[in-house]
Write a protein that holds these residues in place. Structure first.
Motif, PDB file in Angstrom:
ATOM      1  N   TYR A   1      -3.214   3.123  -3.780  1.00  0.00           N
ATOM      2  CA  TYR A   1      -2.588   4.447  -3.859  1.00  0.00           C
ATOM      3  C   TYR A   1      -3.702   5.478  -3.936  1.00  0.00           C
ATOM      4  O   TYR A   1      -4.871   5.135  -4.181  1.00  0.00           O
ATOM      5  CB  TYR A   1      -1.634   4.550  -5.050  1.00  0.00           C
ATOM      6  N   ILE A   2      -3.371   6.727  -3.706  1.00  0.00           N
ATOM      7  CA  ILE A   2      -4.414   7.731  -3.488  1.00  0.00           C
ATOM      8  C   ILE A   2      -4.951   8.305  -4.804  1.00  0.00           C
ATOM      9  O   ILE A   2      -6.165   8.415  -4.996  1.00  0.00           O
ATOM     10  CB  ILE A   2      -3.883   8.862  -2.577  1.00  0.00           C
TER      11      ILE A   2
ATOM     12  N   GLY B   1       0.835  -1.198   0.000  1.00  0.00           N
ATOM     13  CA  GLY B   1       0.000   0.000   0.000  1.00  0.00           C
ATOM     14  C   GLY B   1       0.869   1.247   0.000  1.00  0.00           C
ATOM     15  O   GLY B   1       1.850   1.332   0.737  1.00  0.00           O
ATOM     16  N   LEU B   2       0.502   2.200  -0.838  1.00  0.00           N
ATOM     17  CA  LEU B   2       1.277   3.443  -0.942  1.00  0.00           C
ATOM     18  C   LEU B   2       0.631   4.588  -0.166  1.00  0.00           C
ATOM     19  O   LEU B   2       1.208   5.655  -0.036  1.00  0.00           O
ATOM     20  CB  LEU B   2       1.417   3.828  -2.429  1.00  0.00           C
ATOM     21  N   CYS B   3      -0.555   4.365   0.378  1.00  0.00           N
ATOM     22  CA  CYS B   3      -1.343   5.467   0.937  1.00  0.00           C
ATOM     23  C   CYS B   3      -0.839   5.928   2.294  1.00  0.00           C
ATOM     24  O   CYS B   3      -0.950   5.199   3.289  1.00  0.00           O
ATOM     25  CB  CYS B   3      -2.805   5.050   1.073  1.00  0.00           C
TER      26      CYS B   3
ATOM     27  N   ALA C   1       0.096   5.553  -9.694  1.00  0.00           N
ATOM     28  CA  ALA C   1       0.221   4.141 -10.080  1.00  0.00           C
ATOM     29  C   ALA C   1       1.666   3.760 -10.398  1.00  0.00           C
ATOM     30  O   ALA C   1       2.127   2.669 -10.030  1.00  0.00           O
ATOM     31  CB  ALA C   1      -0.681   3.846 -11.280  1.00  0.00           C
ATOM     32  N   SER C   2       2.397   4.645 -11.071  1.00  0.00           N
ATOM     33  CA  SER C   2       3.775   4.315 -11.456  1.00  0.00           C
ATOM     34  C   SER C   2       4.685   4.221 -10.233  1.00  0.00           C
ATOM     35  O   SER C   2       5.586   3.369 -10.182  1.00  0.00           O
ATOM     36  CB  SER C   2       4.319   5.355 -12.439  1.00  0.00           C
ATOM     37  N   VAL C   3       4.454   5.079  -9.232  1.00  0.00           N
ATOM     38  CA  VAL C   3       5.258   5.012  -8.004  1.00  0.00           C
ATOM     39  C   VAL C   3       4.911   3.740  -7.231  1.00  0.00           C
ATOM     40  O   VAL C   3       5.784   3.076  -6.671  1.00  0.00           O
ATOM     41  CB  VAL C   3       5.029   6.263  -7.123  1.00  0.00           C
ATOM     42  N   HIS C   4       3.635   3.379  -7.225  1.00  0.00           N
ATOM     43  CA  HIS C   4       3.232   2.128  -6.572  1.00  0.00           C
ATOM     44  C   HIS C   4       3.895   0.934  -7.246  1.00  0.00           C
ATOM     45  O   HIS C   4       4.282  -0.034  -6.573  1.00  0.00           O
ATOM     46  CB  HIS C   4       1.707   1.980  -6.608  1.00  0.00           C
ATOM     47  N   ASP C   5       4.048   0.988  -8.544  1.00  0.00           N
ATOM     48  CA  ASP C   5       4.710  -0.090  -9.274  1.00  0.00           C
ATOM     49  C   ASP C   5       6.162  -0.232  -8.812  1.00  0.00           C
ATOM     50  O   ASP C   5       6.675  -1.350  -8.663  1.00  0.00           O
ATOM     51  CB  ASP C   5       4.655   0.192 -10.779  1.00  0.00           C
ATOM     52  N   ILE C   6       6.812   0.911  -8.574  1.00  0.00           N
ATOM     53  CA  ILE C   6       8.189   0.883  -8.040  1.00  0.00           C
ATOM     54  C   ILE C   6       8.190   0.250  -6.651  1.00  0.00           C
ATOM     55  O   ILE C   6       9.073  -0.539  -6.311  1.00  0.00           O
ATOM     56  CB  ILE C   6       8.779   2.307  -7.972  1.00  0.00           C
ATOM     57  N   LEU C   7       7.192   0.598  -5.834  1.00  0.00           N
ATOM     58  CA  LEU C   7       7.093   0.048  -4.478  1.00  0.00           C
ATOM     59  C   LEU C   7       6.986  -1.473  -4.516  1.00  0.00           C
ATOM     60  O   LEU C   7       7.618  -2.170  -3.713  1.00  0.00           O
ATOM     61  CB  LEU C   7       5.882   0.646  -3.756  1.00  0.00           C
ATOM     62  N   LEU C   8       6.191  -2.001  -5.450  1.00  0.00           N
ATOM     63  CA  LEU C   8       6.075  -3.452  -5.596  1.00  0.00           C
ATOM     64  C   LEU C   8       7.415  -4.073  -5.987  1.00  0.00           C
ATOM     65  O   LEU C   8       7.753  -5.178  -5.542  1.00  0.00           O
ATOM     66  CB  LEU C   8       5.012  -3.800  -6.643  1.00  0.00           C
ATOM     67  N   CYS C   9       8.178  -3.365  -6.812  1.00  0.00           N
ATOM     68  CA  CYS C   9       9.509  -3.853  -7.193  1.00  0.00           C
ATOM     69  C   CYS C   9      10.443  -3.887  -5.982  1.00  0.00           C
ATOM     70  O   CYS C   9      11.253  -4.811  -5.837  1.00  0.00           O
ATOM     71  CB  CYS C   9      10.113  -2.974  -8.292  1.00  0.00           C
ATOM     72  N   VAL C  10      10.332  -2.883  -5.117  1.00  0.00           N
ATOM     73  CA  VAL C  10      11.139  -2.866  -3.890  1.00  0.00           C
ATOM     74  C   VAL C  10      10.767  -4.065  -3.024  1.00  0.00           C
ATOM     75  O   VAL C  10      11.631  -4.760  -2.482  1.00  0.00           O
ATOM     76  CB  VAL C  10      10.930  -1.544  -3.115  1.00  0.00           C
TER      77      VAL C  10
ATOM     78  N   LYS D   1      17.249  12.777 -12.256  1.00  0.00           N
ATOM     79  CA  LYS D   1      16.005  13.489 -11.943  1.00  0.00           C
ATOM     80  C   LYS D   1      14.876  12.495 -11.655  1.00  0.00           C
ATOM     81  O   LYS D   1      14.134  12.637 -10.677  1.00  0.00           O
ATOM     82  CB  LYS D   1      15.602  14.404 -13.095  1.00  0.00           C
ATOM     83  N   GLU D   2      14.768  11.464 -12.488  1.00  0.00           N
ATOM     84  CA  GLU D   2      13.743  10.443 -12.274  1.00  0.00           C
ATOM     85  C   GLU D   2      13.964   9.741 -10.937  1.00  0.00           C
ATOM     86  O   GLU D   2      13.019   9.524 -10.158  1.00  0.00           O
ATOM     87  CB  GLU D   2      13.778   9.421 -13.411  1.00  0.00           C
ATOM     88  N   LEU D   3      15.221   9.389 -10.675  1.00  0.00           N
ATOM     89  CA  LEU D   3      15.563   8.707  -9.425  1.00  0.00           C
ATOM     90  C   LEU D   3      15.157   9.537  -8.210  1.00  0.00           C
ATOM     91  O   LEU D   3      14.511   9.031  -7.279  1.00  0.00           O
ATOM     92  CB  LEU D   3      17.071   8.426  -9.397  1.00  0.00           C
ATOM     93  N   ILE D   4      15.506  10.805  -8.220  1.00  0.00           N
ATOM     94  CA  ILE D   4      15.229  11.663  -7.066  1.00  0.00           C
ATOM     95  C   ILE D   4      13.733  11.950  -6.944  1.00  0.00           C
ATOM     96  O   ILE D   4      13.175  11.948  -5.837  1.00  0.00           O
ATOM     97  CB  ILE D   4      16.057  12.968  -7.154  1.00  0.00           C
ATOM     98  N   ASP D   5      13.056  12.170  -8.053  1.00  0.00           N
ATOM     99  CA  ASP D   5      11.615  12.464  -7.999  1.00  0.00           C
ATOM    100  C   ASP D   5      10.827  11.297  -7.403  1.00  0.00           C
ATOM    101  O   ASP D   5       9.929  11.498  -6.580  1.00  0.00           O
ATOM    102  CB  ASP D   5      11.095  12.789  -9.403  1.00  0.00           C
ATOM    103  N   ILE D   6      11.162  10.074  -7.817  1.00  0.00           N
ATOM    104  CA  ILE D   6      10.460   8.900  -7.273  1.00  0.00           C
ATOM    105  C   ILE D   6      10.842   8.692  -5.810  1.00  0.00           C
ATOM    106  O   ILE D   6       9.987   8.406  -4.960  1.00  0.00           O
ATOM    107  CB  ILE D   6      10.772   7.640  -8.101  1.00  0.00           C
ATOM    108  N   SER D   7      12.124   8.858  -5.510  1.00  0.00           N
ATOM    109  CA  SER D   7      12.601   8.646  -4.136  1.00  0.00           C
ATOM    110  C   SER D   7      11.938   9.611  -3.168  1.00  0.00           C
ATOM    111  O   SER D   7      11.626   9.239  -2.022  1.00  0.00           O
ATOM    112  CB  SER D   7      14.122   8.803  -4.073  1.00  0.00           C
ATOM    113  N   ARG D   8      11.709  10.841  -3.610  1.00  0.00           N
ATOM    114  CA  ARG D   8      11.010  11.817  -2.757  1.00  0.00           C
ATOM    115  C   ARG D   8       9.634  11.310  -2.344  1.00  0.00           C
ATOM    116  O   ARG D   8       9.189  11.527  -1.221  1.00  0.00           O
ATOM    117  CB  ARG D   8      10.829  13.133  -3.525  1.00  0.00           C
ATOM    118  N   LYS D   9       8.960  10.632  -3.283  1.00  0.00           N
ATOM    119  CA  LYS D   9       7.596  10.166  -2.998  1.00  0.00           C
ATOM    120  C   LYS D   9       7.589   8.956  -2.074  1.00  0.00           C
ATOM    121  O   LYS D   9       6.582   8.684  -1.413  1.00  0.00           O
ATOM    122  CB  LYS D   9       6.879   9.840  -4.309  1.00  0.00           C
ATOM    123  N   LEU D  10       8.696   8.219  -2.020  1.00  0.00           N
ATOM    124  CA  LEU D  10       8.774   7.053  -1.138  1.00  0.00           C
ATOM    125  C   LEU D  10       9.498   7.357   0.171  1.00  0.00           C
ATOM    126  O   LEU D  10       9.406   6.579   1.127  1.00  0.00           O
ATOM    127  CB  LEU D  10       9.485   5.898  -1.852  1.00  0.00           C
ATOM    128  N   GLU D  11      10.201   8.461   0.225  1.00  0.00           N
ATOM    129  CA  GLU D  11      10.934   8.829   1.439  1.00  0.00           C
ATOM    130  C   GLU D  11       9.969   8.954   2.630  1.00  0.00           C
ATOM    131  O   GLU D  11       8.910   9.560   2.537  1.00  0.00           O
ATOM    132  CB  GLU D  11      11.651  10.164   1.222  1.00  0.00           C
TER     133      GLU D  11
END
Length: 671
Positions: free
Chosen positions: A209-210, A19-21, A215-224, A488-498
């Motif tokens: 996810y909210i 869950g990303l919420c 959805a794309s960030v949640h997909d990264i979370l599933l990969c983690v 840029k992609e790495l940091i933008d996604i990481s900000r959302k999961l931090e």
């Protein structure tokens, strides 16, 4: 504007790495969409229940408390490979009875049924079904799975099995439409089945996810979670981007304008009315000799200790002790003090080193007389009210240091005394810090290790360090972000999961002790074969449950070994409780920064401070440790200057002189 619909199938970030919420953001979005109630149904857990409840109350929306359970195809007690089938169902608490049954089912799913997942079965569900609403589950529900296999008769049979467990009005056929082919295939059949059997159907969205764009960030979370890369073909992946918190209109469109299925969500909401009770303290009862009232036995022990501690017992000391005992008794904490006294006494009788005292508890004369602490609060003018007072209704908090090697013996003593069903470790949650988030995301999107390493080296080594903070302070990191699209992609996604919850573990010190079976008061989980609470420490305290900190301190082990060696080699007995702490040779050593291995004085920064400060009394060391922390640290230069030049000390008013004399006019302590 309020809408006639609420979400009943919601996964927060406590559905770990699924869950990303974020709870606050989730509730805010529901409020923004005009929804007046919202459910939490994390996978197999109730981890986030208290935080969710409090956030809903804070934002004036009704919380519905539940979980999406894994239900075993066979017995939950069968932990063999042949029992590989798990289905999903959603259970929601209608009332306090339902909430306690959620606790019991969730506890059993870990304690008895855990096999890759925490599992229940229909047998235990039937025992603890009162006060619950049951939804038949998503595409992984047993009814849905029967339909996917083409067995309409099997689906009917399963529905009838649930109707034997739940009253018809509390069992619902759950409908989903995330534009998945399997859902489209069985949706008409689910509706047909509900009509034929007279079971109400309700539509939900399986929220992970909210917002749709998450959805794309949640997909990264599933990969983690699965340690895969987004480019891997054979991995868990959501096939559409429809698993978000939808509006009323979006849900209405998904179910072809059928209001009935949306209206039934509010019917369920109206049934679910759990009110959590906070700050209603619940302690185990301490068994006293001859069934003496706990307050009387506590008083006897304290006056016995008073005579042992003081040669000259003045009226002032007696008045202080009586006043503390009155406060403790009036606030209902007599059993608490007796419980702590008992396990500390056990440790000392069994030659397990115990610390002299830590935190505000050292300000209690009762603690000193009970030998829980060995710091004289009268001698050091310590304030009891910082520890406990009638104006601030909160649980007393006595942190006890034990020899690291034998701390487990004390916990075992408590388990044996109060019962294994009444003692549990406490859960804690680890979050993705800045560096960890970047490394996790880099692996998921397939960036080489050296790229992630290059970025993380530009982030400070600090628990409080953030990606945004590093970006604002480090020009090199900003340049990489602005010039390299991959960075840029790495940091933008990481900000959302931090800051996102990554894992659960057992708290290093916290232990819960209850007066009845713990699962009646809090759900339990299993972490590396250790039974632990599903609620973290702050929430247990808010509920009024008894939490103890059994701290393992390596320094106590070192001191014990040293004392034994001195006795063996030199035949000298060392008793720190009888020392005056006035040896100038020791202060000279400390002032020279020769403090390797000295608890709280061994860091490089502290050594540098001590060399400048040059403590000459125990009071100076106490002040030094208190100064060297955020807040009073800014007062260090003034403190040292005033210590060396007492004539420079000034007070805002004469009344402050008595209070601030020992700290050379600087405010250092909370008192």
């Amino acid at each position: 504007m309020a809408t006639n619909f609420c979400h009943l199938h919601t996964h927060t970030e406590y559905s770990l790495l699924d869950g990303l919420c974020n709870i606050k953001a989730l509730v805010s979005q529901a409020v923004a969409l005009g929804q007046t109630s919202l459910a939490i149904t994390d996978h197999g857990t109730l981890f986030g229940m208290i935080d969710f409840y409090n956030e809903c109350k804070a934002q004036n929306i009704k919380p519905i408390l539940g979980s999406e359970f894994y239900i075993s195809a066979q017995s939950r007690l069968d932990h063999s490979q042949k029992n590989s089938g798990n289905y999903h169902i959603v259970l929601l608490a209608k009332n306090e009875t339902g909430l306690k049954n959620l606790y019991k089912l969730s506890t059993a799913s870990y304690r008895d049924g855990f096999y890759y997942k925490p599992r229940i079965d229909k047998e235990i569900l039937a025992k603890h079904c009162e006060g619950l609403v049951c939804l038949s589950g998503c595409i992984m529900g047993e009814i849905a799975q029967n339909l996917l296999l083409g067995s309409y008769e099997g689906a009917i049979q399963t529905a009838q099995e649930y109707l034997k467990i739940f009253p018809r009005e509390d069992f619902y056929i759950e409908l989903h439409n995330h534009h998945l082919e399997d859902e489209k295939k069985i949706l008409p059949r689910l509706i047909k089945l509900s009509r034929e059997l007279g079971i109400s159907a309700v539509c939900t969205n399986d929220i992970h996810y909210i917002k749709k764009e998450d959805a794309s960030v949640h997909d990264i979370l599933l990969c983690v979670q699965t340690q895969k890369q987004v480019t891997d073909i054979d991995r868990i992946k959501f096939e559409t981007n429809e698993f978000y918190l939808k509006s009323y209109d979006e849900m209405l469109e998904a179910f072809d304008g059928n209001n009935e299925f949306l209206d039934n969500t509010m019917e369920i909401s109206d049934k679910c009315n759990v009110e959590l009770k906070f700050h209603q303290f619940s302690f185990p009862k301490f068994e006293t000799p001859d069934n003496l009232p706990p307050s009387e036995y506590l008083k006897q022990l304290c006056y016995r200790g008073l005579e042992a501690k003081y040669d000259n017992i003045t009226d002032t000391i007696k008045e202080r002790l009586d006043a503390e005992l009155d406060t403790i008794s009036e606030m209902g904490f007599c059993d608490y003090f007796l419980i702590v006294w008992d396990f500390v006494r056990f440790a000392k009788k069994n030659d397990i080193p115990v610390g002299p005292g830590r935190g505000s508890a050292a300000g209690s004369l009762v603690s000193y007389c009970l030998d829980i602490t060995t710091v004289d609060p009268i001698k050091f003018n310590l304030v009891f009210e910082r520890f406990l007072n009638k104006e601030r209704i909160s649980m007393p908090d006595i942190d006890i240091d034990f020899c690291n090697e034998r701390r487990g013996e004390v916990i075992d003593y408590v388990i044996n005394k109060y019962g294994s069903d009444r003692v549990a470790q406490i859960i804690t949650f680890g979050t993705m810090k800045a560096k960890a988030a970047i490394k996790d995301v880099a692996r998921a999107i397939g960036l080489p290790y050296f790229v992630a390493d290059e970025v993380t080296k530009l982030i400070p080594y600090s628990l409080s360090a953030t990606i945004d903070g590093a970006m604002s302070e480090n020009a090199n990191l900003r340049k990489m972000y602005q010039t390299d699209p991959k960075i840029k992609e790495l940091i933008d996604i990481s900000r959302k999961l931090e800051g996102h919850i990554r894992h659960a573990s057992v708290h290093a010190a916290g232990v819960l002790i209850t007066g009845e079976d713990a699962q009646n008061l809090v759900p339990l989980t299993l972490i590396t074969n250790t039974l632990a609470t599903q609620f973290e420490m702050k929430n247990l305290e808010a509920l009024g449950l008894l939490k103890m900190d059994f701290l393992g301190l390596r320094n106590l082990t070192v001191i014990k070994n040293t004392v034994e060696q001195v006795k063996g080699d030199l035949d000298i007995d060392i008793n720190f409780d009888k020392m005056e702490f006035s040896d100038q040779a020791v202060f000279k050593m400390i002032s020279a920064g020769e403090t390797d291995g000295v608890f709280q004085l061994e860091s490089r920064g502290m050594k540098s401070f001590l060399q400048e400060f040059k403590p000459q009394t125990l009071e100076d060391i106490i002040a030094g440790i208190s100064l060297y922390r955020p807040g009073p640290m800014a007062k260090i230069p003034e403190f040292i200057k005033n210590k060396e030049n007492p004539k420079l000390v000034t007070y805002l008013c004469p009344q402050l002189e008595k209070i601030l004399r020992v700290t050379y006019g600087c405010i250092v302590y909370q008192e």
